[in-house]
Design a protein around this motif. Structure first.
Motif, PDB file in Angstrom:
ATOM      1  N   ALA A   8       0.831  -1.205   0.000  1.00 16.94           N
ATOM      2  CA  ALA A   8       0.000   0.000   0.000  1.00 16.94           C
ATOM      3  C   ALA A   8       0.864   1.253   0.000  1.00 16.94           C
ATOM      4  O   ALA A   8       0.570   2.227  -0.693  1.00 16.94           O
ATOM      5  N   ARG A   9       1.961   1.224   0.763  1.00 17.47           N
ATOM      6  CA  ARG A   9       2.846   2.380   0.814  1.00 17.47           C
ATOM      7  C   ARG A   9       3.530   2.593  -0.540  1.00 17.47           C
ATOM      8  O   ARG A   9       3.671   3.733  -1.010  1.00 17.47           O
ATOM      9  N   ALA A  10       3.915   1.505  -1.171  1.00 13.79           N
ATOM     10  CA  ALA A  10       4.536   1.616  -2.499  1.00 13.79           C
ATOM     11  C   ALA A  10       3.552   2.200  -3.509  1.00 13.79           C
ATOM     12  O   ALA A  10       3.913   3.036  -4.341  1.00 13.79           O
ATOM     13  N   ALA A  11       2.287   1.767  -3.424  1.00 12.30           N
ATOM     14  CA  ALA A  11       1.254   2.301  -4.327  1.00 12.30           C
ATOM     15  C   ALA A  11       1.033   3.783  -4.058  1.00 12.30           C
ATOM     16  O   ALA A  11       0.863   4.579  -4.993  1.00 12.30           O
ATOM     17  N   ASP A  58       1.507  10.878   6.744  1.00 13.97           N
ATOM     18  CA  ASP A  58       1.550   9.425   6.604  1.00 13.97           C
ATOM     19  C   ASP A  58       0.226   8.891   6.074  1.00 13.97           C
ATOM     20  O   ASP A  58      -0.827   9.186   6.641  1.00 13.97           O
ATOM     21  N   PRO A  59       0.236   8.086   5.001  1.00 13.41           N
ATOM     22  CA  PRO A  59      -1.021   7.506   4.513  1.00 13.41           C
ATOM     23  C   PRO A  59      -1.659   6.524   5.499  1.00 13.41           C
ATOM     24  O   PRO A  59      -2.806   6.127   5.320  1.00 13.41           O
ATOM     25  N   GLU A  60      -0.937   6.167   6.562  1.00 15.85           N
ATOM     26  CA  GLU A  60      -1.500   5.315   7.624  1.00 15.85           C
ATOM     27  C   GLU A  60      -2.227   6.139   8.684  1.00 15.85           C
ATOM     28  O   GLU A  60      -2.758   5.578   9.653  1.00 15.85           O
ATOM     29  N   ALA A  61      -2.250   7.455   8.533  1.00 19.01           N
ATOM     30  CA  ALA A  61      -2.845   8.337   9.541  1.00 19.01           C
ATOM     31  C   ALA A  61      -4.342   8.103   9.691  1.00 19.01           C
ATOM     32  O   ALA A  61      -5.031   7.714   8.749  1.00 19.01           O
ATOM     33  N   ARG A  62      -4.839   8.408  10.887  1.00 18.09           N
ATOM     34  CA  ARG A  62      -6.280   8.280  11.163  1.00 18.09           C
ATOM     35  C   ARG A  62      -7.026   9.600  10.993  1.00 18.09           C
ATOM     36  O   ARG A  62      -8.254   9.607  10.941  1.00 18.09           O
ATOM     37  N   LEU A  63      -6.289  10.719  10.907  1.00 17.68           N
ATOM     38  CA  LEU A  63      -6.903  12.022  10.628  1.00 17.68           C
ATOM     39  C   LEU A  63      -6.451  12.479   9.255  1.00 17.68           C
ATOM     40  O   LEU A  63      -5.253  12.536   8.971  1.00 17.68           O
ATOM     41  N   LEU A  64      -7.418  12.825   8.406  1.00 17.69           N
ATOM     42  CA  LEU A  64      -7.120  13.391   7.092  1.00 17.69           C
ATOM     43  C   LEU A  64      -7.699  14.792   7.030  1.00 17.69           C
ATOM     44  O   LEU A  64      -8.899  14.992   7.248  1.00 17.69           O
ATOM     45  N   ILE A  65      -6.850  15.768   6.733  1.00 19.58           N
ATOM     46  CA  ILE A  65      -7.264  17.164   6.608  1.00 19.58           C
ATOM     47  C   ILE A  65      -7.294  17.492   5.116  1.00 19.58           C
ATOM     48  O   ILE A  65      -6.320  17.242   4.399  1.00 19.58           O
ATOM     49  N   ILE A  66      -8.417  18.045   4.660  1.00 15.33           N
ATOM     50  CA  ILE A  66      -8.586  18.352   3.243  1.00 15.33           C
ATOM     51  C   ILE A  66      -8.775  19.852   3.062  1.00 15.33           C
ATOM     52  O   ILE A  66      -9.733  20.431   3.569  1.00 15.33           O
ATOM     53  N   GLY A  67      -7.843  20.473   2.360  1.00 12.36           N
ATOM     54  CA  GLY A  67      -7.927  21.898   2.082  1.00 12.36           C
ATOM     55  C   GLY A  67      -8.427  22.163   0.673  1.00 12.36           C
ATOM     56  O   GLY A  67      -8.863  21.256  -0.040  1.00 12.36           O
ATOM     57  N   LEU A  68      -8.326  23.431   0.267  1.00  8.55           N
ATOM     58  CA  LEU A  68      -8.817  23.825  -1.052  1.00  8.55           C
ATOM     59  C   LEU A  68      -7.746  23.652  -2.125  1.00  8.55           C
ATOM     60  O   LEU A  68      -7.916  22.875  -3.070  1.00  8.55           O
ATOM     61  N   ASP A 117      -0.043  11.023  13.286  1.00  8.66           N
ATOM     62  CA  ASP A 117      -1.328  10.369  13.014  1.00  8.66           C
ATOM     63  C   ASP A 117      -2.253  11.272  12.194  1.00  8.66           C
ATOM     64  O   ASP A 117      -3.469  11.242  12.357  1.00  8.66           O
ATOM     65  N   ALA A 118      -1.661  12.081  11.329  1.00 11.30           N
ATOM     66  CA  ALA A 118      -2.437  13.023  10.517  1.00 11.30           C
ATOM     67  C   ALA A 118      -1.787  13.161   9.145  1.00 11.30           C
ATOM     68  O   ALA A 118      -0.580  12.954   8.983  1.00 11.30           O
ATOM     69  N   ALA A 119      -2.603  13.522   8.162  1.00  9.14           N
ATOM     70  CA  ALA A 119      -2.129  13.796   6.812  1.00  9.14           C
ATOM     71  C   ALA A 119      -2.941  14.960   6.255  1.00  9.14           C
ATOM     72  O   ALA A 119      -4.094  15.176   6.654  1.00  9.14           O
ATOM     73  N   ILE A 120      -2.326  15.720   5.352  1.00 14.24           N
ATOM     74  CA  ILE A 120      -2.979  16.895   4.769  1.00 14.24           C
ATOM     75  C   ILE A 120      -2.942  16.790   3.256  1.00 14.24           C
ATOM     76  O   ILE A 120      -1.890  16.545   2.657  1.00 14.24           O
ATOM     77  N   THR A 121      -4.105  17.002   2.637  1.00 12.91           N
ATOM     78  CA  THR A 121      -4.201  17.015   1.186  1.00 12.91           C
ATOM     79  C   THR A 121      -5.132  18.160   0.781  1.00 12.91           C
ATOM     80  O   THR A 121      -5.491  19.001   1.603  1.00 12.91           O
ATOM     81  N   CYS A 152      -5.576   5.462   1.798  1.00 13.62           N
ATOM     82  CA  CYS A 152      -5.471   5.825   3.226  1.00 13.62           C
ATOM     83  C   CYS A 152      -6.568   5.095   4.004  1.00 13.62           C
ATOM     84  O   CYS A 152      -7.570   5.692   4.426  1.00 13.62           O
ATOM     85  N   ARG A 153      -6.370   3.829   4.195  1.00 12.37           N
ATOM     86  CA  ARG A 153      -7.430   2.941   4.693  1.00 12.37           C
ATOM     87  C   ARG A 153      -7.746   3.106   6.174  1.00 12.37           C
ATOM     88  O   ARG A 153      -8.768   2.618   6.637  1.00 12.37           O
ATOM     89  N   ARG A 154      -6.863   3.752   6.933  1.00 17.38           N
ATOM     90  CA  ARG A 154      -7.067   3.836   8.386  1.00 17.38           C
ATOM     91  C   ARG A 154      -7.760   5.132   8.817  1.00 17.38           C
ATOM     92  O   ARG A 154      -8.013   5.343  10.002  1.00 17.38           O
ATOM     93  N   VAL A 155      -8.105   5.995   7.864  1.00 18.74           N
ATOM     94  CA  VAL A 155      -8.704   7.293   8.225  1.00 18.74           C
ATOM     95  C   VAL A 155     -10.028   7.099   8.963  1.00 18.74           C
ATOM     96  O   VAL A 155     -10.917   6.390   8.491  1.00 18.74           O
ATOM     97  N   GLU A 156     -10.142   7.741  10.113  1.00 17.76           N
ATOM     98  CA  GLU A 156     -11.365   7.691  10.917  1.00 17.76           C
ATOM     99  C   GLU A 156     -12.101   9.029  10.930  1.00 17.76           C
ATOM    100  O   GLU A 156     -13.324   9.062  11.111  1.00 17.76           O
ATOM    101  N   VAL A 157     -11.358  10.115  10.754  1.00 14.63           N
ATOM    102  CA  VAL A 157     -11.960  11.453  10.764  1.00 14.63           C
ATOM    103  C   VAL A 157     -11.361  12.266   9.622  1.00 14.63           C
ATOM    104  O   VAL A 157     -10.141  12.252   9.404  1.00 14.63           O
ATOM    105  N   VAL A 158     -12.227  12.963   8.889  1.00 11.99           N
ATOM    106  CA  VAL A 158     -11.806  13.925   7.864  1.00 11.99           C
ATOM    107  C   VAL A 158     -12.223  15.315   8.330  1.00 11.99           C
ATOM    108  O   VAL A 158     -13.392  15.533   8.667  1.00 11.99           O
ATOM    109  N   VAL A 159     -11.288  16.233   8.368  1.00 14.15           N
ATOM    110  CA  VAL A 159     -11.610  17.641   8.617  1.00 14.15           C
ATOM    111  C   VAL A 159     -11.477  18.373   7.287  1.00 14.15           C
ATOM    112  O   VAL A 159     -10.400  18.413   6.684  1.00 14.15           O
TER     113      VAL A 159
END
Length: 236
Positions: A8-11, A58-68, A117-121, A152-159
């Motif tokens: 998954a990380r390689a992908a 980290d794509p393993e993060a449980r928090l994903l932050i999505i900006g503009l 435990d967070a990622a930003i896209t 990012c299969r472990r995401v539990e919350v998206v802000v």
């Protein structure tokens, strides 16, 4: 990391490598590259990234932050999501206070700043003129973030930061089979959408742009509250 995790990380790494080479939207390509030539006076001696900006964290993060979209002299210069502008200063301080970053300041890509435990896209990966991507540009860019969410299969919350990011997150969620209510929830600061088992909770948040922070529409206390709520939801 397991074999599946390594695959998954390689992908994910392959996806980001493809992303930064994208030249699909002529208007955005022209604008990001023009900014790299004209530059802001304060950064005249710096080389601008001037490419699509990859996910930070980290794509393993449980928090994903999505900006503009990237900032003209922030992410478009540094090549790191939210790094190098006032919006990022606000966001990184909050992430540090709420346990999602190891330090409150991120100045450049090798300064030791790390998300926890967070990622930003973002929904659009190249800087748009006047910070306003068109609907066509948003839709052209959607496959990148959709593939990121898939990996990012472990995401539990998206802000989702701002109304456009919130609405696009709901669209993507619907396409993924998440149970998004009808009519679509309206964006507001702190609004929560719970799309059912197996899908992340989505929280709307005012974007920490200067038009919100300078006017007092968004305060640091308000921003902290959203990410403190995200922290509580993770692992419940």
């Amino acid at each position: 990391m397991t074999h599946n995790g390594s695959a998954a990380r390689a992908a994910f790494d392959r996806l980001q490598a493809e992303l930064v080479e994208c030249r699909l939207c002529d208007r955005l390509v022209a604008w990001r590259e023009e900014l790299a030539v004209t530059k802001r006076a304060a950064y005249a001696d710096q080389d601008y990234w001037a490419r699509p900006v990859p996910m930070l964290g980290d794509p393993e993060a449980r928090l994903l932050i999505i900006g503009l979209a990237p900032g003209a002299h922030g992410s478009n210069r540094t090549g790191q999501m939210f790094m190098g502008d006032r919006s990022g200063e606000w966001l990184f301080r909050t992430l540090h206070r709420t346990g999602f970053a190891n330090r409150p300041v991120a100045d450049h890509r090798d300064d030791g700043f790390r998300l926890i435990d967070a990622a930003i896209t973002a929904i659009v990966r190249c800087v748009p003129p006047r910070n306003r991507p068109t609907a066509a540009e948003r839709d052209a860019c959607a496959p990148w973030i959709e593939q990121e969410i898939e990996l990012c299969r472990r995401v539990e919350v998206v802000v989702a930061l701002g109304g456009m990011a919130f609405d696009q997150t709901l669209r993507i969620g619907r396409r993924r089979g998440w149970k998004i209510p009808t009519p679509k929830p309206r964006f507001s600061h702190g609004v929560e959408v719970h799309p059912g088992a197996g899908a992340p909770t989505i929280i709307g948040c005012y974007h920490p742009s200067q038009q919100n922070t300078f006017t007092g529409r968004l305060t640091e206390t308000m921003l902290d509250a959203v990410f403190a709520r995200a922290a509580r939801l993770i692992g419940e």
